[in-house]
Structures are given as structure tokens and as C-alpha cells.
Design a protein around this motif. Structure first.
Motif, PDB file in Angstrom:
ATOM      1  N   VAL A  11       0.870  -1.177   0.000  1.00 22.48           N
ATOM      2  CA  VAL A  11       0.000   0.000   0.000  1.00 22.48           C
ATOM      3  C   VAL A  11       0.908   1.230   0.000  1.00 22.48           C
ATOM      4  O   VAL A  11       1.737   1.401   0.900  1.00 22.48           O
ATOM      5  N   TYR A  12       0.755   2.074  -1.009  1.00 25.05           N
ATOM      6  CA  TYR A  12       1.560   3.291  -1.115  1.00 25.05           C
ATOM      7  C   TYR A  12       0.785   4.482  -0.552  1.00 25.05           C
ATOM      8  O   TYR A  12      -0.445   4.477  -0.561  1.00 25.05           O
ATOM      9  N   PRO A  13       1.492   5.499  -0.075  1.00 22.90           N
ATOM     10  CA  PRO A  13       0.804   6.659   0.518  1.00 22.90           C
ATOM     11  C   PRO A  13      -0.239   7.294  -0.400  1.00 22.90           C
ATOM     12  O   PRO A  13      -1.300   7.703   0.060  1.00 22.90           O
ATOM     13  N   TRP A  14       0.031   7.362  -1.698  1.00 21.46           N
ATOM     14  CA  TRP A  14      -0.921   7.979  -2.623  1.00 21.46           C
ATOM     15  C   TRP A  14      -2.172   7.116  -2.851  1.00 21.46           C
ATOM     16  O   TRP A  14      -3.139   7.569  -3.444  1.00 21.46           O
ATOM     17  N   GLN A  15      -2.164   5.897  -2.321  1.00 17.95           N
ATOM     18  CA  GLN A  15      -3.340   5.036  -2.414  1.00 17.95           C
ATOM     19  C   GLN A  15      -4.274   5.197  -1.202  1.00 17.95           C
ATOM     20  O   GLN A  15      -5.306   4.546  -1.125  1.00 17.95           O
ATOM     21  N   CYS A  16      -3.884   6.070  -0.288  1.00 18.46           N
ATOM     22  CA  CYS A  16      -4.673   6.263   0.937  1.00 18.46           C
ATOM     23  C   CYS A  16      -5.567   7.491   0.812  1.00 18.46           C
ATOM     24  O   CYS A  16      -5.245   8.450   0.124  1.00 18.46           O
ATOM     25  N   ASP A  17      -6.697   7.432   1.486  1.00 18.24           N
ATOM     26  CA  ASP A  17      -7.671   8.519   1.409  1.00 18.24           C
ATOM     27  C   ASP A  17      -7.502   9.506   2.566  1.00 18.24           C
ATOM     28  O   ASP A  17      -6.528   9.445   3.320  1.00 18.24           O
ATOM     29  N   HIS A  18      -8.471  10.374   2.719  1.00 19.68           N
ATOM     30  CA  HIS A  18      -8.400  11.454   3.704  1.00 19.68           C
ATOM     31  C   HIS A  18      -8.412  10.979   5.158  1.00 19.68           C
ATOM     32  O   HIS A  18      -8.078  11.745   6.054  1.00 19.68           O
ATOM     33  N   ILE A  19      -8.774   9.726   5.411  1.00 19.68           N
ATOM     34  CA  ILE A  19      -8.715   9.226   6.791  1.00 19.68           C
ATOM     35  C   ILE A  19      -7.547   8.265   7.005  1.00 19.68           C
ATOM     36  O   ILE A  19      -7.427   7.639   8.053  1.00 19.68           O
ATOM     37  N   GLY A  20      -6.680   8.170   5.988  1.00 18.90           N
ATOM     38  CA  GLY A  20      -5.412   7.469   6.175  1.00 18.90           C
ATOM     39  C   GLY A  20      -5.363   6.002   5.804  1.00 18.90           C
ATOM     40  O   GLY A  20      -4.322   5.369   5.963  1.00 18.90           O
ATOM     41  N   HIS A  21      -6.474   5.430   5.316  1.00 13.91           N
ATOM     42  CA  HIS A  21      -6.374   4.022   4.906  1.00 13.91           C
ATOM     43  C   HIS A  21      -6.525   3.892   3.393  1.00 13.91           C
ATOM     44  O   HIS A  21      -6.942   4.830   2.713  1.00 13.91           O
ATOM     45  N   MET A  22      -6.174   2.719   2.876  1.00 19.42           N
ATOM     46  CA  MET A  22      -6.224   2.507   1.438  1.00 19.42           C
ATOM     47  C   MET A  22      -7.650   2.750   0.936  1.00 19.42           C
ATOM     48  O   MET A  22      -8.606   2.204   1.461  1.00 19.42           O
ATOM     49  N   ASN A  23      -7.759   3.569  -0.100  1.00 18.61           N
ATOM     50  CA  ASN A  23      -9.045   3.923  -0.678  1.00 18.61           C
ATOM     51  C   ASN A  23      -9.636   2.740  -1.430  1.00 18.61           C
ATOM     52  O   ASN A  23      -8.914   1.915  -1.979  1.00 18.61           O
ATOM     53  N   VAL A  24     -10.961   2.669  -1.473  1.00 21.43           N
ATOM     54  CA  VAL A  24     -11.648   1.533  -2.093  1.00 21.43           C
ATOM     55  C   VAL A  24     -11.244   1.302  -3.546  1.00 21.43           C
ATOM     56  O   VAL A  24     -11.222   0.170  -4.011  1.00 21.43           O
ATOM     57  N   ASN A  62     -18.749  -8.461  -5.452  1.00 22.35           N
ATOM     58  CA  ASN A  62     -19.127  -8.099  -4.093  1.00 22.35           C
ATOM     59  C   ASN A  62     -17.880  -8.036  -3.221  1.00 22.35           C
ATOM     60  O   ASN A  62     -17.171  -9.040  -3.094  1.00 22.35           O
ATOM     61  N   ILE A  63     -17.641  -6.887  -2.621  1.00 20.14           N
ATOM     62  CA  ILE A  63     -16.474  -6.708  -1.766  1.00 20.14           C
ATOM     63  C   ILE A  63     -16.932  -6.490  -0.331  1.00 20.14           C
ATOM     64  O   ILE A  63     -17.852  -5.699  -0.075  1.00 20.14           O
ATOM     65  N   THR A  64     -16.272  -7.193   0.581  1.00 17.05           N
ATOM     66  CA  THR A  64     -16.507  -7.005   2.006  1.00 17.05           C
ATOM     67  C   THR A  64     -15.212  -6.478   2.618  1.00 17.05           C
ATOM     68  O   THR A  64     -14.161  -7.105   2.464  1.00 17.05           O
ATOM     69  N   TYR A  65     -15.289  -5.335   3.267  1.00 15.81           N
ATOM     70  CA  TYR A  65     -14.128  -4.730   3.906  1.00 15.81           C
ATOM     71  C   TYR A  65     -14.133  -5.112   5.380  1.00 15.81           C
ATOM     72  O   TYR A  65     -15.135  -4.923   6.065  1.00 15.81           O
ATOM     73  N   ARG A  66     -12.996  -5.628   5.872  1.00 13.63           N
ATOM     74  CA  ARG A  66     -12.948  -6.091   7.261  1.00 13.63           C
ATOM     75  C   ARG A  66     -11.942  -5.343   8.124  1.00 13.63           C
ATOM     76  O   ARG A  66     -12.176  -5.147   9.302  1.00 13.63           O
ATOM     77  N   ARG A  67     -10.798  -5.004   7.586  1.00 15.13           N
ATOM     78  CA  ARG A  67      -9.739  -4.326   8.340  1.00 15.13           C
ATOM     79  C   ARG A  67      -9.099  -3.266   7.447  1.00 15.13           C
ATOM     80  O   ARG A  67      -8.988  -3.443   6.243  1.00 15.13           O
ATOM     81  N   GLU A  68      -8.647  -2.204   8.083  1.00 15.35           N
ATOM     82  CA  GLU A  68      -7.942  -1.155   7.345  1.00 15.35           C
ATOM     83  C   GLU A  68      -6.584  -1.647   6.866  1.00 15.35           C
ATOM     84  O   GLU A  68      -5.927  -2.451   7.535  1.00 15.35           O
ATOM     85  N   LEU A  69      -6.170  -1.113   5.735  1.00 17.01           N
ATOM     86  CA  LEU A  69      -4.790  -1.254   5.277  1.00 17.01           C
ATOM     87  C   LEU A  69      -4.215   0.149   5.197  1.00 17.01           C
ATOM     88  O   LEU A  69      -4.866   1.075   4.705  1.00 17.01           O
ATOM     89  N   LEU A  70      -2.998   0.298   5.693  1.00 17.48           N
ATOM     90  CA  LEU A  70      -2.359   1.612   5.789  1.00 17.48           C
ATOM     91  C   LEU A  70      -1.123   1.668   4.905  1.00 17.48           C
ATOM     92  O   LEU A  70      -0.587   0.632   4.497  1.00 17.48           O
ATOM     93  N   ALA A  71      -0.653   2.870   4.645  1.00 13.97           N
ATOM     94  CA  ALA A  71       0.551   3.045   3.838  1.00 13.97           C
ATOM     95  C   ALA A  71       1.685   2.210   4.414  1.00 13.97           C
ATOM     96  O   ALA A  71       1.916   2.204   5.626  1.00 13.97           O
ATOM     97  N   GLY A  72       2.351   1.477   3.550  1.00 15.47           N
ATOM     98  CA  GLY A  72       3.458   0.626   3.964  1.00 15.47           C
ATOM     99  C   GLY A  72       3.065  -0.815   4.230  1.00 15.47           C
ATOM    100  O   GLY A  72       3.926  -1.695   4.263  1.00 15.47           O
ATOM    101  N   ASP A  73       1.771  -1.091   4.422  1.00 15.47           N
ATOM    102  CA  ASP A  73       1.351  -2.474   4.651  1.00 15.47           C
ATOM    103  C   ASP A  73       1.631  -3.323   3.419  1.00 15.47           C
ATOM    104  O   ASP A  73       1.438  -2.881   2.277  1.00 15.47           O
TER     105      ASP A  73
END
Length: 143
Positions: A11-24, A62-73
Motif C-alpha cells: 500500500v503506497y501513501p498515494w493510495q490512501c484517502d483522507h482518513i489514512g487508509h487505502m481507498n476503495v 461483491n467486496i466485504t471490507y474487514r480491516r484497514e490497510l495503511l501506507a506501507g502495509d
């Protein structure tokens, strides 16, 4: 088909949204990359599809989101074939945080095999069905 890794990435920083996790949109992109690696395992490679004038089109996702992914993960996706019919295929992806092992998201897809020239569904050829059926035969039951 046992679930084997079909995608590995970060996960790269530019893939994260305004709340800090990877955007959908990036989940969808990574699942798409996993799809092509998975489909190649049942002989539906890009070269094969081009040579045969065939393609695959998504019918349902169909996508189910369960846990956040953050930059660097570090992310790993494994894929499992669930069903193949005359003209459609259904498979599931499981995205995990490779460091923690936690499931971040799952994605179930149904796609139709199609003739690209006439833009209509086509039956899978025997060699593709055989490869898919062999993969299906080894799926372990979900607990």
C-alpha cells in the motif's frame, strides 16, 4: 484449487484517502490484478484470449471490507475457484495484511466468457473447462 497467492504488493501513501487508509478504488485494482493471475492458472491467459478473440466481462462483484490497510502495509491476495458453468466462472479473493495475517477484505466475482467480435456470451472450450474442473476438484471445504 487450493488458495495460492495471486497478488503481492504494498500500500503506497498515494493510495490512501483522507482518513489514512487505502481507498476503495485500490482494493478493486489489486483484486483485478489478482483476477488475471488467477485466470491464467486455468489457462485463460491474455495471450489465449487475444488469439481466440475471446474475453471476460464482470457480471457481479461483491467486496466485504474487514480491516484497514495503511501506507506501507504488505498485501497478499489468495484466490479460489468456486464454480464454473457453461459460460460463467465464479471465484473468491481473500486480501490479507501479510505481516499480521488478518483478512482485510474479500471479493467474490462472477464473470462471463464472451466472443469479443459479436459481443455475446460463449461457451468455455473443453480445455478451459477441464483445467477449471481440476482446480475445483481440489478445493478444501470452508470451515
Amino acid at each position: 484449487m487450493t488458495s495460492e497467492a495471486t497478488y503481492r504488493g504494498t500500500v503506497y501513501p498515494w493510495q490512501c484517502d483522507h482518513i489514512g487508509h487505502m481507498n476503495v478504488m485500490w482494493y478493486v485494482g489489486k483484486f483485478d490484478e489478482a483476477s488475471w493471475n488467477f485466470l491464467a492458472r486455468i489457462k485463460l491467459t491474455p495471450g489465449y484470449l487475444r488469439a481466440q478473440g475471446r474475453g471476460l466481462a464482470g457480471l457481479q462483484q461483491n467486496i466485504t471490507y474487514r480491516r484497514e490497510l495503511l501506507a506501507g502495509d504488505v498485501v497478499e491476495i489468495s484466490s479460489t475457484l468456486r464454480e464454473i458453468r457453461d459460460k460463467t466462472v465464479r471465484f473468491v479473493h481473500e486480501m490479507r495484511n501479510a505481516e499480521t495475517g488478518e483478512v482485510a477484505a474479500t471479493c467474490e466475482l462472477t464473470a462471463v466468457y464472451m466472443d469479443r467480435h459479436v459481443r455475446k456470451a460463449a461457451s468455455f472450450p473443453a480445455e478451459i473447462r477441464e483445467a477449471a474442473m481440476a482446480a475445483l476438484a481440489t478445493v478444501e471445504p470452508v470451515a
